[in-house]
Design a protein around this motif. Structure first.
Motif, PDB file in Angstrom:
ATOM      1  N   ALA A  68       0.807  -1.234   0.000  1.00  0.00           N
ATOM      2  CA  ALA A  68       0.000   0.000   0.000  1.00  0.00           C
ATOM      3  C   ALA A  68       0.831   1.270   0.000  1.00  0.00           C
ATOM      4  N   ASN A  69       1.657   1.406  -1.035  1.00  0.00           N
ATOM      5  CA  ASN A  69       2.390   2.656  -1.188  1.00  0.00           C
ATOM      6  C   ASN A  69       1.428   3.827  -1.411  1.00  0.00           C
ATOM      7  N   MET A  70       1.930   5.030  -1.198  1.00  0.00           N
ATOM      8  CA  MET A  70       1.161   6.225  -1.499  1.00  0.00           C
ATOM      9  C   MET A  70       0.945   6.329  -3.003  1.00  0.00           C
ATOM     10  N   ARG A  71      -0.174   6.960  -3.394  1.00  0.00           N
ATOM     11  CA  ARG A  71      -0.473   7.186  -4.804  1.00  0.00           C
ATOM     12  C   ARG A  71      -0.801   8.663  -5.017  1.00  0.00           C
ATOM     13  N   PHE A  72      -0.403   9.177  -6.162  1.00  0.00           N
ATOM     14  CA  PHE A  72      -0.614  10.574  -6.515  1.00  0.00           C
ATOM     15  C   PHE A  72      -1.556  10.663  -7.724  1.00  0.00           C
ATOM     16  N   ILE A  73      -2.254  11.783  -7.819  1.00  0.00           N
ATOM     17  CA  ILE A  73      -2.935  12.147  -9.061  1.00  0.00           C
ATOM     18  C   ILE A  73      -2.115  13.259  -9.700  1.00  0.00           C
ATOM     19  N   ALA A  74      -1.342  12.890 -10.721  1.00  0.00           N
ATOM     20  CA  ALA A  74      -0.418  13.848 -11.333  1.00  0.00           C
ATOM     21  C   ALA A  74      -1.178  15.047 -11.886  1.00  0.00           C
ATOM     22  N   GLY A  75      -0.678  16.249 -11.579  1.00  0.00           N
ATOM     23  CA  GLY A  75      -1.256  17.473 -12.092  1.00  0.00           C
ATOM     24  C   GLY A  75      -2.444  18.001 -11.325  1.00  0.00           C
ATOM     25  N   GLU A  87     -10.335  10.205  -9.953  1.00  0.00           N
ATOM     26  CA  GLU A  87      -9.923  10.004 -11.343  1.00  0.00           C
ATOM     27  C   GLU A  87     -10.394  11.127 -12.263  1.00  0.00           C
ATOM     28  N   GLN A  88     -11.339  11.962 -11.783  1.00  0.00           N
ATOM     29  CA  GLN A  88     -11.762  13.089 -12.613  1.00  0.00           C
ATOM     30  C   GLN A  88     -10.623  14.092 -12.800  1.00  0.00           C
ATOM     31  N   TYR A  89      -9.616  14.024 -11.911  1.00  0.00           N
ATOM     32  CA  TYR A  89      -8.479  14.940 -11.994  1.00  0.00           C
ATOM     33  C   TYR A  89      -7.261  14.306 -12.665  1.00  0.00           C
ATOM     34  N   GLY A  90      -7.306  13.002 -12.926  1.00  0.00           N
ATOM     35  CA  GLY A  90      -6.182  12.332 -13.569  1.00  0.00           C
ATOM     36  C   GLY A  90      -6.071  10.890 -13.122  1.00  0.00           C
ATOM     37  N   ALA A  91      -5.072  10.190 -13.624  1.00  0.00           N
ATOM     38  CA  ALA A  91      -4.869   8.777 -13.304  1.00  0.00           C
ATOM     39  C   ALA A  91      -3.936   8.630 -12.102  1.00  0.00           C
ATOM     40  N   LEU A 114      -1.431  18.650  -3.925  1.00  0.00           N
ATOM     41  CA  LEU A 114      -1.534  17.448  -4.742  1.00  0.00           C
ATOM     42  C   LEU A 114      -2.501  16.447  -4.107  1.00  0.00           C
ATOM     43  N   LEU A 115      -3.391  15.914  -4.903  1.00  0.00           N
ATOM     44  CA  LEU A 115      -4.324  14.892  -4.443  1.00  0.00           C
ATOM     45  C   LEU A 115      -3.574  13.573  -4.311  1.00  0.00           C
ATOM     46  N   HIS A 116      -3.661  12.947  -3.121  1.00  0.00           N
ATOM     47  CA  HIS A 116      -2.934  11.702  -2.886  1.00  0.00           C
ATOM     48  C   HIS A 116      -3.621  10.884  -1.799  1.00  0.00           C
ATOM     49  N   GLY A 117      -3.254   9.623  -1.698  1.00  0.00           N
ATOM     50  CA  GLY A 117      -3.811   8.715  -0.697  1.00  0.00           C
ATOM     51  C   GLY A 117      -3.154   7.363  -0.831  1.00  0.00           C
ATOM     52  N   SER A 118      -3.654   6.380  -0.078  1.00  0.00           N
ATOM     53  CA  SER A 118      -3.115   5.023  -0.164  1.00  0.00           C
ATOM     54  C   SER A 118      -4.167   4.026   0.307  1.00  0.00           C
ATOM     55  N   GLU A 119      -4.076   2.815  -0.205  1.00  0.00           N
ATOM     56  CA  GLU A 119      -4.997   1.750   0.181  1.00  0.00           C
ATOM     57  C   GLU A 119      -4.600   1.151   1.525  1.00  0.00           C
ATOM     58  N   ALA A 120      -5.454   0.307   2.066  1.00  0.00           N
ATOM     59  CA  ALA A 120      -5.111  -0.434   3.271  1.00  0.00           C
ATOM     60  C   ALA A 120      -4.016  -1.446   2.960  1.00  0.00           C
ATOM     61  N   ASN A 121      -3.155  -1.676   3.921  1.00  0.00           N
ATOM     62  CA  ASN A 121      -2.076  -2.653   3.763  1.00  0.00           C
ATOM     63  C   ASN A 121      -2.608  -4.044   4.104  1.00  0.00           C
ATOM     64  N   GLN A 122      -2.820  -4.849   3.084  1.00  0.00           N
ATOM     65  CA  GLN A 122      -3.323  -6.211   3.282  1.00  0.00           C
ATOM     66  C   GLN A 122      -2.198  -7.244   3.234  1.00  0.00           C
ATOM     67  N   SER A 123      -0.968  -6.791   3.157  1.00  0.00           N
ATOM     68  CA  SER A 123       0.164  -7.706   3.012  1.00  0.00           C
ATOM     69  C   SER A 123       0.710  -8.134   4.368  1.00  0.00           C
ATOM     70  N   ASP A 124       1.716  -9.018   4.316  1.00  0.00           N
ATOM     71  CA  ASP A 124       2.410  -9.466   5.528  1.00  0.00           C
ATOM     72  C   ASP A 124       3.578  -8.553   5.887  1.00  0.00           C
ATOM     73  N   ARG A 125       3.771  -7.461   5.149  1.00  0.00           N
ATOM     74  CA  ARG A 125       4.905  -6.565   5.345  1.00  0.00           C
ATOM     75  C   ARG A 125       4.449  -5.215   5.890  1.00  0.00           C
ATOM     76  N   ARG A 126       5.245  -4.669   6.783  1.00  0.00           N
ATOM     77  CA  ARG A 126       4.986  -3.327   7.285  1.00  0.00           C
ATOM     78  C   ARG A 126       5.317  -2.301   6.199  1.00  0.00           C
TER      79      ARG A 126
END
Length: 278
Positions: free
Chosen positions: A165-172, A200-204, A222-234
């Motif tokens: 669950a890395n951070m994600r950006f909406i470029a621009g 997604e109305q602002y970009g991918a 900048l619009l950004h966020g991240s999903e929940a971490n469902q993995s076995d890694r911190r």
């Protein structure tokens, strides 16, 4: 979590609504950067972020992680959690050292200009399977700062990738100004208390994939966020907040602003000393 003034889940809407803030993007005007390239300055102005910038070597990465492991253990033992280590540079000398680290500050200076203030530090640590997302948001919505000449440095303590669950950006998206958001309820398992729907109305979305020891830098708009971490890694990152020295802070936030480059001719920022405890 409620003890952190810069932690975004603290409800500040009423106080913020009483402040007049200039929330439009001010592009970097640096013509002769010292560490970044002119192309990177152009990329930041266009996209609102830079990523994959190596700051620390392997030994420094291990030292940073071991320090955070100890700190997290202490905070949890005292009743906190993995998101509650906030305004940390006012409490812990090592975090102050990271916030004021010359290699990090030099990159920020290339974007913000000669006079730079460091005012915020907060660990965002997603434990394995912790189930909490960071909803789509703009940092500027939570900060009593004006004008909008501020950036966040996200320092990877652990590797961050789509699996954990890395951070994600909406470029621009920083070019759209301050966006409309809705309150986010506790039933949504959101670390924050605001959500901007239909990003997604602002970009991918773009993944902010980082190796431990690397940083990304993004605009406060900048619009950004991240999903929940469902993995076995911190997935742990330390967010470090900076602004130009001509920015003004309401709600006494100027008390935590450290002069890290140049000067503050106005004396607005109080420039607290390094904490002795660690």
């Amino acid at each position: 979590m409620a003890d952190s003034k810069d932690f975004k889940a603290v409800p500040l809407e009423e106080e913020l609504s009483q402040l007049e803030r200039d929330l439009k993007f001010y592009p970097s005007t640096t013509a002769d950067p010292q560490l970044l390239t002119v192309a990177q300055i152009e990329d930041f102005n266009r996209d609102g972020f830079l990523r994959g910038i190596r700051i620390f070597d392997d030994q420094e990465v291990i030292a940073n992680r071991e320090y955070f492991d100890r700190l997290l253990e202490q905070v949890i033992a005292a009743g906190g959690n993995s998101y509650s280590i906030s305004t940390a540079h006012m409490k812990y000398g090592t975090v102050y050292d990271l916030l004021t680290h010359p290699r990090i500050v030099a990159h920020v200076k290339d974007l913000l200009g000669d006079n730079v203030i460091a005012w915020g530090s907060h660990f965002f640590c997603k434990m394995p399977h912790d189930g909490k997302a960071v909803s789509w948001h703009q940092d500027a919505s939570y900060w009593p700062l004006s004008p909008s000449k501020a950036v966040t440095v996200w320092l990877a303590i652990d590797d961050a990738d789509p699996e954990n669950a890395n951070m994600r950006f909406i470029a621009g998206s920083h070019h759209y100004g301050h966006m409309t958001y809705r309150p986010s309820g506790s039933h949504e398992d959101n670390v924050l208390n605001q959500t901007i729907d239909n990003p997604e109305q602002y970009g991918a979305p773009v993944d902010d994939t980082l190796k431990a020891g690397e940083i990304s830098i993004h605009s406060d708009l900048l619009l950004h966020g991240s999903e929940a971490n469902q993995s076995d890694r911190r997935r742990c990152g330390l967010t470090l907040r900076y602004c130009a020295a001509d920015v003004r802070a309401g709600m006494d936030w100027n008390a935590k602003g450290v002069i890290v480059a140049g000067s503050d001719p106005s004396g607005h920022w109080l420039n607290p000393p390094r904490p002795k405890n660690d």
